[in-house]
Design a protein around this motif. Structure first.
Motif, PDB file in Angstrom:
ATOM      1  N   SER A 190      26.028  14.899 -24.596  1.00  0.00           N
ATOM      2  CA  SER A 190      26.941  13.853 -25.076  1.00  0.00           C
ATOM      3  C   SER A 190      28.002  14.450 -26.002  1.00  0.00           C
ATOM      4  N   PRO A 204      28.303   7.995 -21.174  1.00  0.00           N
ATOM      5  CA  PRO A 204      27.432   9.141 -21.448  1.00  0.00           C
ATOM      6  C   PRO A 204      27.400   9.577 -22.920  1.00  0.00           C
ATOM      7  N   TRP A 205      28.327   9.088 -23.733  1.00  0.00           N
ATOM      8  CA  TRP A 205      28.251   9.439 -25.167  1.00  0.00           C
ATOM      9  C   TRP A 205      28.047   8.183 -26.021  1.00  0.00           C
ATOM     10  N   ILE A 206      27.374   7.203 -25.418  1.00  0.00           N
ATOM     11  CA  ILE A 206      27.063   5.959 -26.125  1.00  0.00           C
ATOM     12  C   ILE A 206      25.546   5.821 -26.201  1.00  0.00           C
TER      13      ILE A 206
END
Lengths: 542, 542
Positions: B202, B392-394
């Motif tokens: 991420s 994808p970065w949450i």
């Protein structure tokens, strides 16, 4: 300890979903010849992709079946680009410039089921179609007679008709990001072409790299113009990257002559374009002959596929205010691996030298050079060895191929020879197989060619190694002169003498009408060497 | 069918490896106070990271042990940023602005073993250190007395000494990209802070997004200046993104007053900076009072953390030629999720309206709004609901927290309320918990605040919902006036009357000296409501 982040697969479907929602009103423009264009929004392209996916399912495309394209860069090709991988199938972009027997081979090895083909390419496809064993259906795009394709005995349907009959809604399946999205064959000059299978993840990450500031910095303020074919190394990733950025897209279809390209730039005003040096060379000559055109909408021209002459970059920048940035990559590297742009601390008088290199890797690509024994050499700008690369969008094997000779402990052996400096700039001096080994030392055929081409009388030059009793190999320079130009071997040798070390200077010279090329337009040095061996060439020995 | 691409994990170690090889000569500059600066190259930072990793191993840090930092933005913090995740451990950036009991809680829950701490922060750290049960060692950075820290009974070592004693070589281990790289706690105003654990993947993908053209377009031609703290949502990802881009980095350390910031911009000439609106507001006021400064090296200022006043963006653009781009995100979103930049087809007279929104998602982030029952509402620019995001970065959960109420079928419920238009632009009108429900309809406290703050006599304004017999809730406006200013509630109400619908206009007004804030500087509306309920405020009813 696991992170708490969501598990969100990086897929072509995710790019499509994003493009049609957030950027649904952006446009895809396709040239239609005679200065005409047709337009569609991302939203419409997404709907067409849904219809295409439904039509393909109806034709029996299931699971990871391969769907091939045989197409120019146009809207329908883009629709296939997004629909086929997003439905879980695998897009195989057939290279229309392969030899017929190569096309037959790659379609067979890939087990292509359906081919989506431009009718304008019937003259190339029809002769080989009946021998494409696994193909059961051709979906024909554009206007024209279906007869020549139908003569193959395959089912032939019209793209417009079968998509019009379907719903735009399609239940895009969940897809593992490491599964195959697309495949492309290398155009090997020796042996069969080899297949590279891109994954959803690799395509996604490559697109992000194209969008990055060190790549092309694509944003939704851009209009992307991929001239480089979508059947050749994914048009350098521009189609997916543009969708990811929400950039407008303009596509040349089959109109890639300089006049059409300049017309498109003037009327559609793209900001970022990508094409091989030959195209830009043609554009430069066209602008020379037809002054008054404005191509200044281009903020960046990506150029690669073969070494980009510094003189070309200079002309574009100084005469037309357009920046050409050299990039390097291969089918095996998705393809964007390196870009030649000077670091901010580059001295003024080194800028063009740096821009003439193959550039340095963007984050995600790691590069090193190794000697004959596989030992890693230093990045000192002097040591010369074979370039090896690795990263998430670089292939680790070939499709249905167990040959490990192209790989070394996780690195791809590129077959290119060169050096890397301390800042990571890569200068490729040759293909490993074209390097001239003279008296135990390497002579770079590419460097000699680059210097020769700078001579005003020279249009093209290829240098190959030929057998020599004393030195094992010596360079032979095969030169194509500019129309009406006249120059002696002595003069050319003299022209080179202050540019390379003395023992590199060729003694053998031949003047020919054209340089033999491979199916994809690269110098075919094997043929040059063979013709020399067969005494076809008239060689002057100095 | 699997792709043939290499399996290449996306890790912080890969960013580090890339940064120190290709961009080893780029610089990291840290302010030292009094207009002084110290410099190091990426290569040196990488060597220091190796020494730090060796030192941490020697202190017993193994596996995914947590190593905390308690630091300003400086070179040593950057070294910890790369060393700790790259060695497989987990970096826990302690927020120095949490309340002491919160610091104690988060260090305990995270099981921090070692704290790397700036000695300038001893006054905050020392009082709580003895109660940080799991911490056995403090590594003290900078000059100063170790005594107050040693009084905690913990082992206290000097950063310079322990790193000087180690080798710069460290065998960075192979790391699964989904494993934890770093963690950060939210600064919840209710209940305990909640931990978010970032993964290597991420962090890598978020960095790529920051580098993208729709993000900050970072390249190696940039010099990044993260003023936003590295202990607060990863300084918006700028440190890793800068390393990935090969951009120079300048760090303010603890010198974040307007004069220091302007001095740094003038002398170090950063191109991209990130900070909350308060900082830029201070800078604007400082430049007003001290004309003649040049901040034009900045090509982009990222601004977020709270709504960015359009007036601030206009002043920077028109007076100083500096573009402020509003971004939105949360600790839970790594944090960059959306950026407010107008699409190319935005009409001239809508540009500032668009720039005043929270922006639209970059590729990788998907956003939607849902009603109270969880049904998805249309992106029509009118429907109002709670914002949900995924990507994808949450984050998909909180650390050691089984509460599922913040998540809905894979989406994060942001707790923000607003609308999304057809182009994906998000306008947040409130925190879900701050929304005023009056007669069954929603009134946006944030919109009222934004309009009020545009009045020349108003320095700050907070609007909260207070009980009302007839309408269930009505807005109370708590206003802080500019020094020396005088204005009546009637005048302010009248000022609002052509900006919002009639039934939004507050009847209740109170003038206060300052707005209560949370530990991280956000309006503490819970306290405002409580003080109103306790009759602390002198309220005018119109």
């Amino acid at each position: 300890m696991q992170c708490t982040m969501q598990s969100f697969p990086l897929t072509v479907a995710a790019i499509l979903r994003y493009a049609v929602t957030v950027h649904g009103d952006r446009t895809v423009t396709t040239a239609t010849g005679d200065g005409g264009y047709r337009h569609a929004t991302y939203r419409e392209v997404g709907q067409q992709a849904g219809r295409l996916a439904n039509a393909l399912r109806r034709l029996g495309v299931q699971g990871d079946d391969r769907v091939a394209t045989f197409m120019w860069n146009n809207q329908e090709h883009l629709e296939a680009y997004v629909a086929v991988p997003s439905m879980g199938a695998v897009l195989h972009t057939l290279n229309i410039r392969l030899f017929p027997e190569q096309i037959e081979f790659v379609a067979y090895e890939a087990e292509d089921q359906v081919v989506i083909a431009d009718l304008s390419l019937t003259p190339i496809l029809a002769p080989v179609l009946s021998r494409m064993e696994t193909v059961h259906t051709v979906i024909a795009v554009g206007a024209g007679d279906l007869g020549p394709l139908e003569a193959s005995g395959k089912r032939v349907l019209r793209y417009d008709e079968i998509t019009a009959a379907e719903s735009a809604e399609f239940e895009w399946p969940d897809i593992d990001e490491n599964s195959a999205a697309a495949m492309c064959y290398t155009s090997g000059t020796t042996g069969h072409p080899k297949g590279v299978v891109y994954g959803h993840r690799s395509s996604y990450l490559h697109s992000m790299a194209v969008c990055s500031g060190n790549g092309m910095g694509l944003s939704f303020s851009d209009k992307a113009f991929p001239i480089v074919p979508m059947f050749h190394a994914n048009a350098w990733g521009l189609p997916y990257a543009a969708l990811m950025a929400g950039a407008d897209i303009v596509l040349p279809d089959r109109y890639m002559d300089a006049e059409s390209v300049v017309n498109l730039i003037e009327t559609q005003r793209p900001t970022v374009a990508g094409a091989v040096p030959t195209i830009w060379n043609d554009v430069m000559n066209h602008l020379d002959r037809n002054p008054g055109h404005d191509i200044s909408s281009l903020r960046l021209v990506a150029c690669g596929g073969s070494a980009v002459p510094v003189s070309l970059m200079k002309t574009f920048e100084e005469k037309y205010g357009v920046q050409i940035r050299q990039l390097w990559g291969m089918t095996e590297t998705s393809p964007m691996a390196t870009l030649a742009w000077p670091a901010p601390n580059t001295p003024e008088d080194k800028v063009w030298e740096v821009r003439g290199t193959q550039g340095r890797p963007m984050c995600g690509v790691e590069a090193r050079i190794v000697d004959d024994g596989g030992a890693v050499l230093p990045n000192d700008g002097e040591a010369v060895g074979e370039l090896e690369v690795r990263g998430p969008w670089i292939t680790g094997s070939y499709y249905r191929n167990t040959d490990e000779s192209k790989f070394q402990s996780g690195w791809l052996r590129t077959g290119d020879v060169g050096r890397i400096d301390v800042q990571g700039y890569i200068t490729l001096t040759d293909r490993a197989k074209d390097v001239i080994k003279s008296g135990g030392e390497w002579i770079s055929s590419v460097e000699l060619e680059n210097h020769l081409i700078a001579h005003p009388a020279v249009r093209e030059a290829a240098v190959v190694g030929v057998p020599d009793e004393r030195w094992q190999e010596r360079p032979l320079a095969a030169v194509v002169l500019q129309e009406g130009a006249d120059v002696s071997p002595e003069e050319l040798r003299n022209f080179l003498s202050d540019k390379v070390v003395r023992w590199w200077l060729p003694e053998r010279w031949t003047f020919i009408d054209e340089i033999p090329r491979t199916s994809v337009g690269k110098y075919d040095k094997k043929t040059i060497r063979a013709r020399h061996a067969d005494d076809v060439y008239d060689v002057t020995h100095l």
